[in-house]
Design a protein around this motif. Structure first.
Motif, mmCIF file in Angstrom:
data_model
loop_
_atom_site.group_PDB
_atom_site.id
_atom_site.type_symbol
_atom_site.label_atom_id
_atom_site.label_comp_id
_atom_site.label_asym_id
_atom_site.label_seq_id
_atom_site.Cartn_x
_atom_site.Cartn_y
_atom_site.Cartn_z
ATOM 1 N N ALA A 5 0.854 -1.190 0.000
ATOM 2 C CA ALA A 5 0.000 0.000 0.000
ATOM 3 C C ALA A 5 0.885 1.232 0.000
ATOM 4 O O ALA A 5 1.752 1.388 0.853
ATOM 5 N N VAL A 6 0.664 2.086 -0.972
ATOM 6 C CA VAL A 6 1.411 3.343 -1.101
ATOM 7 C C VAL A 6 0.383 4.458 -0.989
ATOM 8 O O VAL A 6 -0.618 4.465 -1.700
ATOM 9 N N SER A 7 0.625 5.386 -0.075
ATOM 10 C CA SER A 7 -0.361 6.430 0.180
ATOM 11 C C SER A 7 0.285 7.804 0.235
ATOM 12 O O SER A 7 1.134 8.063 1.093
ATOM 13 N N ASP A 8 -0.098 8.674 -0.700
ATOM 14 C CA ASP A 8 0.278 10.088 -0.716
ATOM 15 C C ASP A 8 1.794 10.301 -0.633
ATOM 16 O O ASP A 8 2.273 11.099 0.167
ATOM 17 N N VAL A 9 2.558 9.579 -1.455
ATOM 18 C CA VAL A 9 4.018 9.661 -1.433
ATOM 19 C C VAL A 9 4.509 10.768 -2.372
ATOM 20 O O VAL A 9 4.082 10.861 -3.511
ATOM 21 N N TYR A 10 5.376 11.583 -1.848
ATOM 22 C CA TYR A 10 6.035 12.649 -2.595
ATOM 23 C C TYR A 10 7.531 12.358 -2.593
ATOM 24 O O TYR A 10 8.052 11.851 -1.605
ATOM 25 N N ALA A 11 8.226 12.680 -3.669
ATOM 26 C CA ALA A 11 9.683 12.546 -3.718
ATOM 27 C C ALA A 11 10.229 13.661 -4.593
ATOM 28 O O ALA A 11 9.580 14.113 -5.533
ATOM 29 N N VAL A 18 9.394 15.084 -8.225
ATOM 30 C CA VAL A 18 9.129 14.099 -9.279
ATOM 31 C C VAL A 18 7.938 13.193 -8.981
ATOM 32 O O VAL A 18 7.352 12.642 -9.899
ATOM 33 N N LEU A 19 7.585 13.007 -7.724
ATOM 34 C CA LEU A 19 6.372 12.275 -7.363
ATOM 35 C C LEU A 19 5.476 13.228 -6.584
ATOM 36 O O LEU A 19 5.894 13.808 -5.591
ATOM 37 N N HIS A 20 4.252 13.365 -7.043
ATOM 38 C CA HIS A 20 3.329 14.348 -6.470
ATOM 39 C C HIS A 20 2.144 13.646 -5.803
ATOM 40 O O HIS A 20 1.046 13.609 -6.344
ATOM 41 N N GLY A 21 2.364 13.039 -4.663
ATOM 42 C CA GLY A 21 1.267 12.418 -3.923
ATOM 43 C C GLY A 21 0.693 11.176 -4.564
ATOM 44 O O GLY A 21 -0.516 11.035 -4.675
ATOM 45 N N ILE A 22 1.553 10.241 -4.979
ATOM 46 C CA ILE A 22 1.051 9.017 -5.609
ATOM 47 C C ILE A 22 0.470 8.079 -4.551
ATOM 48 O O ILE A 22 0.959 8.008 -3.422
ATOM 49 N N SER A 23 -0.570 7.366 -4.935
ATOM 50 C CA SER A 23 -1.214 6.386 -4.062
ATOM 51 C C SER A 23 -1.671 5.209 -4.916
ATOM 52 O O SER A 23 -2.227 5.410 -5.993
ATOM 53 N N SER A 33 2.595 -2.483 -13.830
ATOM 54 C CA SER A 33 3.550 -1.909 -14.770
ATOM 55 C C SER A 33 3.421 -0.396 -14.747
ATOM 56 O O SER A 33 2.316 0.139 -14.654
ATOM 57 N N LEU A 34 4.552 0.291 -14.823
ATOM 58 C CA LEU A 34 4.566 1.748 -14.899
ATOM 59 C C LEU A 34 4.993 2.134 -16.311
ATOM 60 O O LEU A 34 6.090 1.791 -16.738
ATOM 61 N N VAL A 35 4.133 2.834 -17.022
ATOM 62 C CA VAL A 35 4.435 3.232 -18.387
ATOM 63 C C VAL A 35 4.171 4.724 -18.550
ATOM 64 O O VAL A 35 3.404 5.320 -17.803
ATOM 65 N N GLY A 36 4.839 5.309 -19.522
ATOM 66 C CA GLY A 36 4.628 6.718 -19.810
ATOM 67 C C GLY A 36 5.841 7.306 -20.491
ATOM 68 O O GLY A 36 6.863 6.645 -20.663
ATOM 69 N N PRO A 37 5.739 8.580 -20.853
ATOM 70 C CA PRO A 37 6.862 9.241 -21.507
ATOM 71 C C PRO A 37 8.035 9.415 -20.551
ATOM 72 O O PRO A 37 7.880 9.332 -19.333
ATOM 73 N N SER A 38 9.195 9.648 -21.104
ATOM 74 C CA SER A 38 10.394 9.846 -20.306
ATOM 75 C C SER A 38 10.244 11.060 -19.391
ATOM 76 O O SER A 38 9.777 12.111 -19.805
ATOM 77 N N GLY A 39 10.609 10.866 -18.120
ATOM 78 C CA GLY A 39 10.646 12.000 -17.212
ATOM 79 C C GLY A 39 9.638 12.070 -16.089
ATOM 80 O O GLY A 39 9.889 12.752 -15.114
ATOM 81 N N PRO A 40 8.481 11.391 -16.125
ATOM 82 C CA PRO A 40 7.515 11.610 -15.051
ATOM 83 C C PRO A 40 7.751 10.798 -13.772
ATOM 84 O O PRO A 40 6.989 10.912 -12.839
ATOM 85 N N GLY A 41 8.807 9.975 -13.700
ATOM 86 C CA GLY A 41 9.137 9.324 -12.433
ATOM 87 C C GLY A 41 8.962 7.828 -12.361
ATOM 88 O O GLY A 41 8.935 7.268 -11.266
#
Length: 73
Positions: A5-11, A18-23, A33-41
Protein backbone atom coordinates in the motif's frame (compact mmCIF):
# COMPACT_ATOMS: atom_id res chain seq x y z
CA UNK A 1 -5.50 -6.00 3.09
CA UNK A 2 -3.21 -5.14 0.13
CA UNK A 3 0.21 -6.74 -0.11
CA UNK A 4 1.71 -3.29 -0.85
CA UNK A 5 0.00 0.00 0.00
CA UNK A 6 1.41 3.34 -1.10
CA UNK A 7 -0.36 6.43 0.18
CA UNK A 8 0.28 10.09 -0.72
CA UNK A 9 4.02 9.66 -1.43
CA UNK A 10 6.03 12.65 -2.60
CA UNK A 11 9.68 12.55 -3.72
CA UNK A 12 12.04 15.15 -5.06
CA UNK A 13 15.58 15.63 -6.30
CA UNK A 14 16.75 19.00 -5.00
CA UNK A 15 14.03 21.49 -5.92
CA UNK A 16 12.51 19.22 -8.61
CA UNK A 17 9.48 17.34 -7.29
CA UNK A 18 9.13 14.10 -9.28
CA UNK A 19 6.37 12.28 -7.36
CA UNK A 20 3.33 14.35 -6.47
CA UNK A 21 1.27 12.42 -3.92
CA UNK A 22 1.05 9.02 -5.61
CA UNK A 23 -1.21 6.39 -4.06
CA UNK A 24 -1.92 2.80 -5.11
CA UNK A 25 -2.44 -0.71 -3.73
CA UNK A 26 -1.03 -3.97 -5.04
CA UNK A 27 -2.64 -7.28 -4.10
CA UNK A 28 -0.63 -10.47 -3.63
CA UNK A 29 0.06 -12.05 -7.03
CA UNK A 30 -0.91 -8.93 -8.95
CA UNK A 31 1.44 -7.61 -11.65
CA UNK A 32 1.88 -3.84 -11.97
CA UNK A 33 3.55 -1.91 -14.77
CA UNK A 34 4.57 1.75 -14.90
CA UNK A 35 4.44 3.23 -18.39
CA UNK A 36 4.63 6.72 -19.81
CA UNK A 37 6.86 9.24 -21.51
CA UNK A 38 10.39 9.85 -20.31
CA UNK A 39 10.65 12.00 -17.21
CA UNK A 40 7.52 11.61 -15.05
CA UNK A 41 9.14 9.32 -12.43
CA UNK A 42 8.69 5.66 -13.44
CA UNK A 43 12.16 4.75 -12.13
CA UNK A 44 11.70 6.89 -8.99
CA UNK A 45 8.69 4.88 -7.81
CA UNK A 46 10.52 1.57 -7.15
CA UNK A 47 13.59 3.42 -5.84
CA UNK A 48 11.34 5.18 -3.32
CA UNK A 49 9.53 1.98 -2.33
CA UNK A 50 12.77 0.22 -1.37
CA UNK A 51 14.25 3.27 0.37
CA UNK A 52 16.93 4.27 -2.16
CA UNK A 53 15.24 7.62 -2.81
CA UNK A 54 13.98 9.34 0.35
CA UNK A 55 10.48 10.77 0.36
CA UNK A 56 9.58 13.72 2.57
CA UNK A 57 5.90 12.77 2.86
CA UNK A 58 3.68 9.70 2.56
CA UNK A 59 3.33 6.09 3.71
CA UNK A 60 4.54 2.79 2.28
CA UNK A 61 3.28 -0.45 3.84
CA UNK A 62 4.39 -3.87 2.61
CA UNK A 63 2.62 -7.11 3.57
CA UNK A 64 0.83 -5.31 6.41
CA UNK A 65 4.06 -4.01 7.96
CA UNK A 66 4.68 -0.24 7.91
CA UNK A 67 7.83 0.58 5.98
CA UNK A 68 9.39 3.97 5.45
CA UNK A 69 6.76 6.48 6.55
CA UNK A 70 7.03 10.25 6.44
CA UNK A 71 4.61 12.89 7.64
CA UNK A 72 4.23 16.39 6.25
CA UNK A 73 6.83 18.71 7.72
Amino acid sequence: MPHLAVSDVYAKYGALEVLHGISFDVERGEVVSLVGPSGPGQSTVPRTLVGLTPHPRGHVTGAGTPGNQREAA
